[in-house]
Scaffold this active site. Sequence first.
Site, PDB file in Angstrom:
ATOM      1  NE  ARG A 104      -3.066   0.721  -0.800  1.00  0.00           N
ATOM      2  CZ  ARG A 104      -3.210   0.825  -2.050  1.00  0.00           C
ATOM      3  NH1 ARG A 104      -2.653   1.979  -2.720  1.00  0.00           N
ATOM      4  NH2 ARG A 104      -3.809  -0.079  -2.584  1.00  0.00           N
ATOM      5  CE  LYS A 139      -2.000  28.621  -1.924  1.00  0.00           C
ATOM      6  NZ  LYS A 139      -3.475  29.088  -2.623  1.00  0.00           N
ATOM      7  CE  LYS A 171       1.811  35.292  -1.051  1.00  0.00           C
ATOM      8  NZ  LYS A 171       1.519  34.977  -2.459  1.00  0.00           N
ATOM      9  CD  GLU A 201       0.810  38.242  -4.310  1.00  0.00           C
ATOM     10  OE1 GLU A 201       0.943  37.014  -4.178  1.00  0.00           O
ATOM     11  OE2 GLU A 201       0.276  38.954  -3.275  1.00  0.00           O
ATOM     12  CG  ASP A 222      -2.611  37.556  -6.681  1.00  0.00           C
ATOM     13  OD1 ASP A 222      -2.823  36.386  -6.737  1.00  0.00           O
ATOM     14  OD2 ASP A 222      -3.262  38.187  -5.612  1.00  0.00           O
TER      15      ASP A 222
END
Length: 288
Positions: A104, A139, A171, A201, A222
């Site tokens: 598995r 992510k 950001k 960004e 963005d």
Amino acid sequence: MLKLPAIPKLIIERTVMATLLEDYGRSGDIASSYTLPAGQTAEACIVAREDGILCGLDYAEAAFRLSGGNVRWEKKSTDGDRVRKGDIIATVRGDAIEMLSSERVALNYLGHLSGISSYTDRFVENIRHTGAKMCCTRKTTPGLRLAEKYAVKCGGGANHRFGLDDAVLIKDNHIAVCGSLKDAVLSVRAQIGHLVSLEVEVDTLSQMREALDLGVGVILLDNFTIEELRQAVAVNEGAAKLEASGGVMIDNVKDIAETGVDYISSSKITMSAPAFDFGLDVRIIGAK
């Protein structure tokens, strides 16, 4: 031919060992131990049950090897290969109990990573006629970032940052806390080394123009609309590398790429990829 990065064996083994220990629990595979006689030998084929891009062979091999059953592994394909339903990608031979105990974990790695590489390939195929590169993001599944970014490469994609220390990406929240885009850029430039790259960004064309005036070399656009992306490319005139991000889907990535941006980044290719289906077909041989 696709040039793939090599993941160090030590890193693979450490990751896979943790996964095996998680699955073995407190006493190992009691189902296999209680149904199969000690010393039973088996052989098996790992078979692709759909079409796609293969990834994760070294992780699967490590799962069988680290189980301790002197399992002999022979791969029939290579990571990055395009496989078809019914293809045998590897064979395994050894102690039956240990083989079934690690089955598995081996198939989980193959299914998860091949799912990412196959899904990435779909995005890449949609933009192949353009100059844009399809990139992943940070992510990723905790503990599997290196493996998942490797899978993106197997699917023909490109990697963005591996971690917070790779490069500077200023950001919106950095800008909000710092006070302004200009202050954030100047603060970073005063402190980073000369080999560290900087990306900013932006949310609007006005912010983009400000970043260009500051000489920023890479700008992340963005959640720009398609028309805004076209305008950004026109305003840029090749001065900076432009990356489109936010709301990127399989059905709009072609339109985004055709605006002329250099990079397209999306968490979809790592976070939303469906698992690839593999099977382990086992045949009992006899006692060792």
